[in-house]
Design a protein around this motif. Structure first.
Motif, mmCIF file in Angstrom:
data_model
loop_
_atom_site.group_PDB
_atom_site.id
_atom_site.type_symbol
_atom_site.label_atom_id
_atom_site.label_comp_id
_atom_site.label_asym_id
_atom_site.label_seq_id
_atom_site.Cartn_x
_atom_site.Cartn_y
_atom_site.Cartn_z
ATOM 1 N N GLY A 163 0.794 -1.225 0.000
ATOM 2 C CA GLY A 163 0.000 0.000 0.000
ATOM 3 C C GLY A 163 0.822 1.269 0.000
ATOM 4 N N GLY A 164 2.149 1.145 0.094
ATOM 5 C CA GLY A 164 3.001 2.325 0.060
ATOM 6 C C GLY A 164 3.107 2.951 -1.312
ATOM 7 N N ALA A 165 2.852 2.155 -2.369
ATOM 8 C CA ALA A 165 2.908 2.663 -3.748
ATOM 9 C C ALA A 165 2.259 1.633 -4.660
ATOM 10 C CB ALA A 165 4.348 2.932 -4.177
ATOM 11 N N CYS A 166 0.970 1.779 -4.891
ATOM 12 C CA CYS A 166 0.263 0.798 -5.711
ATOM 13 C C CYS A 166 -0.978 1.417 -6.323
ATOM 14 C CB CYS A 166 -0.112 -0.432 -4.890
ATOM 15 S SG CYS A 166 -1.419 -0.140 -3.674
ATOM 16 N N ILE A 167 -1.561 0.716 -7.278
ATOM 17 C CA ILE A 167 -2.775 1.155 -7.933
ATOM 18 C C ILE A 167 -3.865 0.112 -7.750
ATOM 19 C CG2 ILE A 167 -2.098 0.133 -10.163
ATOM 20 C CD1 ILE A 167 -3.437 2.562 -11.530
ATOM 21 N N TYR A 168 -5.100 0.560 -7.507
ATOM 22 C CA TYR A 168 -6.263 -0.312 -7.373
ATOM 23 C C TYR A 168 -7.296 0.035 -8.447
ATOM 24 C CZ TYR A 168 -4.740 -1.497 -2.562
ATOM 25 O OH TYR A 168 -4.045 -1.928 -1.459
ATOM 26 N N ARG A 169 -7.987 -0.988 -8.928
ATOM 27 C CA ARG A 169 -9.078 -0.779 -9.870
ATOM 28 C C ARG A 169 -10.334 -0.412 -9.071
ATOM 29 N NH1 ARG A 169 -9.365 -2.626 -15.096
ATOM 30 N NH2 ARG A 169 -7.649 -4.089 -14.710
ATOM 31 N N ARG A 170 -10.890 0.758 -9.344
ATOM 32 C CA ARG A 170 -12.014 1.251 -8.561
ATOM 33 C C ARG A 170 -13.227 0.314 -8.634
ATOM 34 N NH1 ARG A 170 -13.016 6.279 -6.605
ATOM 35 N NH2 ARG A 170 -11.500 7.281 -7.979
ATOM 36 N N SER A 171 -13.514 -0.248 -9.803
ATOM 37 C CA SER A 171 -14.695 -1.105 -9.953
ATOM 38 C C SER A 171 -14.609 -2.339 -9.069
ATOM 39 C CB SER A 171 -14.866 -1.521 -11.417
ATOM 40 O OG SER A 171 -13.742 -2.253 -11.883
ATOM 41 N N VAL A 172 -13.388 -2.838 -8.824
ATOM 42 C CA VAL A 172 -13.228 -3.999 -7.947
ATOM 43 C C VAL A 172 -13.403 -3.586 -6.486
ATOM 44 C CG1 VAL A 172 -11.684 -5.855 -7.218
ATOM 45 C CG2 VAL A 172 -11.744 -5.163 -9.614
ATOM 46 N N LEU A 173 -12.909 -2.405 -6.128
ATOM 47 C CA LEU A 173 -13.126 -1.899 -4.767
ATOM 48 C C LEU A 173 -14.615 -1.805 -4.461
ATOM 49 C CD1 LEU A 173 -10.487 0.976 -4.555
ATOM 50 C CD2 LEU A 173 -10.416 -1.201 -3.335
ATOM 51 N N GLU A 174 -15.393 -1.400 -5.452
ATOM 52 C CA GLU A 174 -16.842 -1.302 -5.258
ATOM 53 C C GLU A 174 -17.470 -2.681 -5.044
ATOM 54 O OE1 GLU A 174 -17.957 0.713 -8.811
ATOM 55 O OE2 GLU A 174 -17.312 2.700 -8.091
ATOM 56 N N LYS A 175 -16.806 -3.717 -5.526
ATOM 57 C CA LYS A 175 -17.318 -5.080 -5.403
ATOM 58 C C LYS A 175 -16.874 -5.754 -4.101
ATOM 59 C CE LYS A 175 -17.369 -9.504 -7.909
ATOM 60 N NZ LYS A 175 -16.907 -10.201 -9.155
ATOM 61 N N ILE A 176 -15.597 -5.603 -3.736
ATOM 62 C CA ILE A 176 -15.048 -6.340 -2.590
ATOM 63 C C ILE A 176 -14.947 -5.485 -1.330
ATOM 64 C CG2 ILE A 176 -13.730 -7.798 -4.173
ATOM 65 C CD1 ILE A 176 -11.187 -6.355 -3.191
ATOM 66 N N GLY A 177 -15.130 -4.171 -1.459
ATOM 67 C CA GLY A 177 -15.029 -3.286 -0.308
ATOM 68 C C GLY A 177 -13.675 -2.599 -0.221
ATOM 69 N N LEU A 178 -13.594 -1.561 0.601
ATOM 70 C CA LEU A 178 -12.370 -0.780 0.768
ATOM 71 C C LEU A 178 -11.466 -1.431 1.814
ATOM 72 C CD1 LEU A 178 -13.885 2.838 0.721
ATOM 73 C CD2 LEU A 178 -13.271 1.335 -1.193
ATOM 74 N N LEU A 179 -10.427 -0.726 2.220
ATOM 75 C CA LEU A 179 -9.538 -1.237 3.258
ATOM 76 C C LEU A 179 -10.330 -1.483 4.543
ATOM 77 C CD1 LEU A 179 -6.347 0.998 2.900
ATOM 78 C CD2 LEU A 179 -6.787 -1.231 1.868
ATOM 79 N N ASP A 180 -9.970 -2.524 5.264
ATOM 80 C CA ASP A 180 -10.634 -2.861 6.526
ATOM 81 C C ASP A 180 -10.065 -1.968 7.630
ATOM 82 O OD1 ASP A 180 -11.643 -3.945 8.842
ATOM 83 O OD2 ASP A 180 -11.138 -6.016 8.346
ATOM 84 N N GLU A 181 -10.881 -1.063 8.126
ATOM 85 C CA GLU A 181 -10.415 -0.092 9.111
ATOM 86 C C GLU A 181 -10.135 -0.710 10.479
ATOM 87 O OE1 GLU A 181 -12.980 3.340 9.051
ATOM 88 O OE2 GLU A 181 -12.825 3.533 6.869
ATOM 89 N N ASN A 182 -10.513 -1.955 10.676
ATOM 90 C CA ASN A 182 -10.137 -2.647 11.915
ATOM 91 C C ASN A 182 -8.619 -2.803 12.036
ATOM 92 O OD1 ASN A 182 -12.763 -3.007 12.827
ATOM 93 N ND2 ASN A 182 -12.991 -5.024 11.912
ATOM 94 N N HIS A 183 -7.917 -2.759 10.903
ATOM 95 C CA HIS A 183 -6.463 -2.928 10.935
ATOM 96 C C HIS A 183 -5.754 -1.704 11.513
ATOM 97 C CE1 HIS A 183 -7.179 -6.206 7.945
ATOM 98 N NE2 HIS A 183 -6.101 -6.709 8.500
ATOM 99 N N PHE A 184 -6.321 -0.522 11.317
ATOM 100 C CA PHE A 184 -5.694 0.763 11.652
ATOM 101 C C PHE A 184 -4.496 1.008 10.719
ATOM 102 C CE2 PHE A 184 -2.952 3.742 13.931
ATOM 103 C CZ PHE A 184 -3.856 4.704 14.340
ATOM 104 N N ALA A 185 -3.493 0.147 10.796
ATOM 105 C CA ALA A 185 -2.335 0.206 9.900
ATOM 106 C C ALA A 185 -1.626 -1.142 9.953
ATOM 107 C CB ALA A 185 -1.380 1.323 10.315
ATOM 108 N N TYR A 186 -0.891 -1.467 8.898
ATOM 109 C CA TYR A 186 -0.104 -2.684 8.745
ATOM 110 C C TYR A 186 -0.958 -3.903 8.390
ATOM 111 C CZ TYR A 186 3.369 0.264 11.005
ATOM 112 O OH TYR A 186 4.188 1.309 11.323
ATOM 113 N N LEU A 187 -0.548 -4.546 7.306
ATOM 114 C CA LEU A 187 -1.166 -5.758 6.734
ATOM 115 C C LEU A 187 -2.531 -5.513 6.096
ATOM 116 C CD1 LEU A 187 -0.207 -8.517 9.350
ATOM 117 C CD2 LEU A 187 0.901 -7.998 7.168
ATOM 118 N N GLU A 188 -3.001 -4.261 6.130
ATOM 119 C CA GLU A 188 -4.267 -3.969 5.468
ATOM 120 C C GLU A 188 -4.157 -4.156 3.961
ATOM 121 O OE1 GLU A 188 -1.685 -0.978 4.677
ATOM 122 O OE2 GLU A 188 -2.264 -1.433 6.754
#
Length: 331
Positions: free
Chosen positions: A171-196
């Motif tokens: 996640g430090g330098a990457c690209i995500y396809r927006r249409s897939v995010l809409e399907k699988i959901g965004l980052l899990d905020e339970n992580h806060f940081a690391y391994l998300e």
């Protein structure tokens, strides 16, 4: 700036930069993006070091979302993704504030996803900011020991000059396809940081998507710009917690049982490592918190439910978990 024209091309990506007390790095990061064809959003997590004011004063074309406190990497990124919906862009690019991008970064990442709609994400080649001929991260992997690891850490850059499929994108330098995010959901905020980032890449894999490493997109990375070092109590505790949660979230019970001997061996290995680093207390505290999170209502709500339609993907992932035991030594 939806559909903005820049250097003769339509804006297709929005870059999201979470910032927390990044005064040492944020100016160089944003300056390096000046020629890149993308909208830029900085999400400030309640910084108190003047970095938020610096962005406002020196980069008026950058959209700034100022949060009232530090909500963590995941919440900041998700706020940025939701804000970027106004742009109408096809892709979302995540970028750490302690990075400097090399020319062509955005287009190289976009091209990787343009070629194949089954690709969810692509990771840039991250090199050491101070020693740019050394790799910082050449794609992330996850193995049956329950260990996530970056390929190529501190190895010569020329060794990692070919694109390939990876388990997940850093996640430090990457690209995500927006249409897939809409399907699988965004980052899990339970992580806060690391391994998300491993979690969302894992989730995409379960849904049948792939993740790639793109060495043509180059980013110089300081590393641990906020947490302060590669191994510290804060990072170890959060990573230990999130590792337990990651397994619970993404592996069905039978898969956990199948991998249990490896997971126990991995836990023992990590325990020995952090005892030697004098961080055993943080490691154990984080592990206990991971089990608590997995058992909590908010943890159970985020679990990826098993579906028969995903069975082929689970089989392929399991093969990779075993294969990546070898990669852990080789890469």
């Amino acid at each position: 700036m939806p559909q903005e024209e820049k250097k003769g091309g339509r804006i297709r990506s929005t870059i999201i930069i979470p910032n927390y007390n990044g005064i040492k790095y944020i100016e160089n990061c944003l300056t390096s993006l000046a020629g890149e064809p993308a909208s830029v959003i900085v999400v400030d997590n309640g910084s108190t070091d003047g970095s938020r004011e610096l962005v406002q004063e020196k980069f008026p074309t950058v959209r700034l979302l100022a949060l009232d406190k530090n909500y963590g990497f995941c919440t900041a990124v998700n706020r940025g993704i939701r804000e970027s919906e106004r742009d109408g862009t096809t892709y979302v690019i995540l970028l750490n504030n302690d990075t400097v991008v090399e020319t062509g970064f955005v287009r190289a990442l976009e091209k990787a996803l343009d070629r194949d709609e089954t690709v969810f994400s692509a990771a840039a080649q991250m090199v050491n900011l101070y020693h740019p001929q050394r790799i910082d991260d050449a794609g992330d992997y996850y193995c049956a020991l329950g260990w996530a690891f970056a390929a190529g850490k501190d190895k010569p850059r020329e060794t990692y000059d070919q694109p390939r499929q990876i388990f997940s994108a850093c996640g430090g330098a990457c690209i995500y396809r927006r249409s897939v995010l809409e399907k699988i959901g965004l980052l899990d905020e339970n992580h806060f940081a690391y391994l998300e980032d491993v979690d969302i890449g894992y989730r995409a894999r379960i849904y049948g998507y792939r993740n790639l490493y793109v060495p043509q997109a180059v980013v110089r990375h300081a590393g641990s710009g906020v947490s302060g070092s590669r191994h510290n109590a804060f990072k170890v505790k959060l990573s230990a917690r999130n590792n337990v949660y990651l397994i619970y979230k993404n592996m069905p019970p039978l898969q956990i049982l199948l991998n249990l001997p490896f997971l126990l061996a991995g836990f023992l290995g990590k325990t020995v490592f952090f005892v030697k680093k004098k961080l055993a207390k943080s490691w154990f505290q984080g592990t206990v918190e991971g089990f608590r999170l997995a058992c909590s209502e908010k943890g159970r709500k985020k679990r990826v439910r098993f579906a028969c339609s995903h069975f082929p993907a689970y089989c392929w992932i399991q093969w990779e978990l075993w294969r990546n035991l070898w990669y852990r030594v080789r890469l």
